[in-house]
Write a protein that holds these residues in place. Structure first.
Motif, PDB file in Angstrom:
ATOM      1  N   GLN A  78      56.529  35.561  62.819  1.00  0.00           N
ATOM      2  CA  GLN A  78      55.092  35.310  62.716  1.00  0.00           C
ATOM      3  C   GLN A  78      54.647  35.118  61.264  1.00  0.00           C
ATOM      4  OE1 GLN A  78      53.335  34.934  65.583  1.00  0.00           O
ATOM      5  NE2 GLN A  78      55.273  35.322  66.644  1.00  0.00           N
ATOM      6  N   ASN A  79      55.308  35.785  60.342  1.00  0.00           N
ATOM      7  CA  ASN A  79      54.944  35.704  58.922  1.00  0.00           C
ATOM      8  C   ASN A  79      56.040  34.981  58.156  1.00  0.00           C
ATOM      9  OD1 ASN A  79      52.525  37.283  59.244  1.00  0.00           O
ATOM     10  ND2 ASN A  79      53.857  39.089  59.427  1.00  0.00           N
ATOM     11  N   LEU A  80      55.772  33.757  57.778  1.00  0.00           N
ATOM     12  CA  LEU A  80      56.746  32.939  57.064  1.00  0.00           C
ATOM     13  C   LEU A  80      56.368  32.849  55.585  1.00  0.00           C
ATOM     14  CD1 LEU A  80      57.133  30.135  59.746  1.00  0.00           C
ATOM     15  CD2 LEU A  80      58.791  31.928  59.203  1.00  0.00           C
ATOM     16  N   ASP A 116      57.164  26.888  50.546  1.00  0.00           N
ATOM     17  CA  ASP A 116      56.257  27.115  51.677  1.00  0.00           C
ATOM     18  C   ASP A 116      57.050  26.882  52.955  1.00  0.00           C
ATOM     19  OD1 ASP A 116      54.211  27.503  49.916  1.00  0.00           O
ATOM     20  OD2 ASP A 116      53.336  25.506  50.165  1.00  0.00           O
ATOM     21  N   LYS A 154      55.325  31.923  51.852  1.00  0.00           N
ATOM     22  CA  LYS A 154      54.485  30.950  51.152  1.00  0.00           C
ATOM     23  C   LYS A 154      54.303  31.519  49.742  1.00  0.00           C
ATOM     24  CE  LYS A 154      50.597  27.901  51.923  1.00  0.00           C
ATOM     25  NZ  LYS A 154      49.572  27.464  52.869  1.00  0.00           N
ATOM     26  N   GLU A 202      56.327  26.535  57.216  1.00  0.00           N
ATOM     27  CA  GLU A 202      55.357  26.459  58.317  1.00  0.00           C
ATOM     28  C   GLU A 202      56.099  26.144  59.613  1.00  0.00           C
ATOM     29  OE1 GLU A 202      52.214  27.047  58.639  1.00  0.00           O
ATOM     30  OE2 GLU A 202      51.567  27.289  56.556  1.00  0.00           O
TER      31      GLU A 202
END
Length: 415
Positions: free
Chosen positions: A193-195, A202, A197, A204
């Motif tokens: 859920q948390n990638l 970055d 950046k 996505e």
């Protein structure tokens, strides 16, 4: 005068006999209704029915056949040897369209005339069952009433059977829905859920299962301070079974990554696990890559998956090196590891086949070449905007119709 008295006496006897018969029939019907309301088993209802047929109605030959999908099956019979299924089906094919009880004792076919009556059961013009009865021990004056009563009795029991069937189906659907919801929750927990950046890159993603749960998968794992691993995969098939295989695959992947195994060994072990779990009946296509932020290099293996597209300035590259899909062979025939150095601004676009494949007209699909051109044209966009622009393009191509496969995208932009 005596003759008149005798006729009057016979009529009174008939009335008394009919009243007693009606009372017995109503009592039996009441017992059946009570049993149904008490939710007794189908087997108990059949036993009660046979008892009423034998003792109350003096039927010596009886067959009850229920429709299951498109074929009738005998669920109750007594009196004589049971006929072959094709003979009983022959009777149904000829007489069910009449929708009314038919006297068949004088029928020319011996299969038919082995019985006295054919009694059908319909609901809203749909045939649900039929009864064959023979060897009534009744006078002609009461026979017609018995046939009507049998039809009423069978109607009540068949409706009870149908209600039990519908109730079981509802319970099964509810249980399946609970299992699907649980599997969906588990799968959502497995999807990152948390990638990242940050100043280095970055990341996505988009994950859209075709059903509540899907066979697509991606993961992003930090190995150490300088390296991370990412994986995009697609298991053959859909639904719960695909999701279970993928959950097991992710657990295996993370366990092997924690051992710091080289990529070829990692792929060999994953292939062994999937093959042993599915016995070669399922396969997984996957791409796994490792990026080193210090050297700016990617090491990767593509195991039969859609080639990730690397876009940098005016150049497009496909990450093809690797091996075959895993889970098909007990031992992979070859494994090649690819390597590539990335410059600032490079985009690595990973995806599954739901992006380029669509179960519709050719003009509703996007080719890999068109996808590469689209990424090249939109390379300066923020990754989230890039993804949304692509999804919008696909929606227009497909007339906003429902996707026919899982859609997964994982993109990396190097700073």
């Amino acid at each position: 005068m005596l003759e008149h008295d005798s006729s009057e006496s016979d009529a009174q006897i008939d009335i008394v006999e009919l009243l007693l018969k009606r009372q017995a029939e109503l009592s039996a019907l009441l017992e059946i209704t009570r049993a149904i309301n008490s939710n007794v088993s189908s087997e108990a209802l059949v036993e009660m029915l046979e008892t009423i047929m034998r003792n109350n109605l003096k039927v010596k030959k009886f067959r009850l056949l229920l429709l299951n999908i498109d074929q009738f099956f005998c669920v109750s019979n007594f009196g004589g040897e049971l006929e072959a299924p094709e003979d009983l089906q022959l009777i149904a094919d000829e007489l069910l369209p009449l929708k009314v009880p038919v006297h068949i004792a004088s029928h020319s076919n011996p299969i038919f005339n082995a019985f006295d009556y054919f009694i059908p059961v319909h609901h809203k013009d749909e045939a649900l069952a039929f009864v064959l009865v023979g060897n009534f021990d009744h006078g002609e004056r009461l026979l017609e009433n018995s046939v009507d009563y049998i039809q009423t009795l069978i109607n009540v029991i068949v409706v009870a059977f149908e209600n039990k069937k519908l109730f079981k189906e509802r319970l099964y659907r509810e249980r399946l829905q609970r299992e699907v919801e649980l599997a969906k929750q588990v799968q959502n927990m497995l999807i990152p859920q948390n990638l990242p950046k940050n100043v280095f890159l970055d990341v996505e993603s988009i994950y859209r299962p075709h059903q509540s749960i899907g066979g697509d998968f991606f993961d992003f794992i930090q190995i150490n301070n300088e390296e991370f691993l990412w994986c995009v995969a697609d298991v053959s098939g859909k639904g719960i079974s695909a999701a279970l295989i993928m959950a097991n695959f992710q657990a295996s992947l993370r366990a092997l990554v924690s051992l710091n195994a080289p990529l070829p060994i990692l792929i060999e072990k994953l292939n062994e696990i999937v093959y042993n779990n599915t016995k070669g009946d399922r396969f997984i296509t996957l791409f796994v890559g490792v990026y080193n932020e210090a050297t700016r290099k990617i090491r990767y293996i593509n195991a039969g998956h859609n080639c990730p597209i690397v876009v940098h300035q005016n150049e497009v590259l496909n990450l093809k090196k690797g091996t075959t899909m895993i889970g098909v062979f007990d031992e992979l025939p070859f494994i090649n590891e690819g390597e590539l150095e990335l410059e600032p601004g490079a985009i690595v676009f990973n995806y599954t086949d739901g992006i380029v494949e669509y179960d519709g007209e050719e003009e509703q699909s996007i080719t890999e070449e068109e996808l590469a051109d689209f990424l090249l044209e939109n390379r300066n966009k923020d990754l989230k905007q890039l993804h949304q622009s692509l999804i919008d393009k696909l929606d227009i191509l497909r007339n906003y119709s429902e996707a026919t496969d899982d859609i997964t995208i994982l993109s990396l932009k190097i700073h």
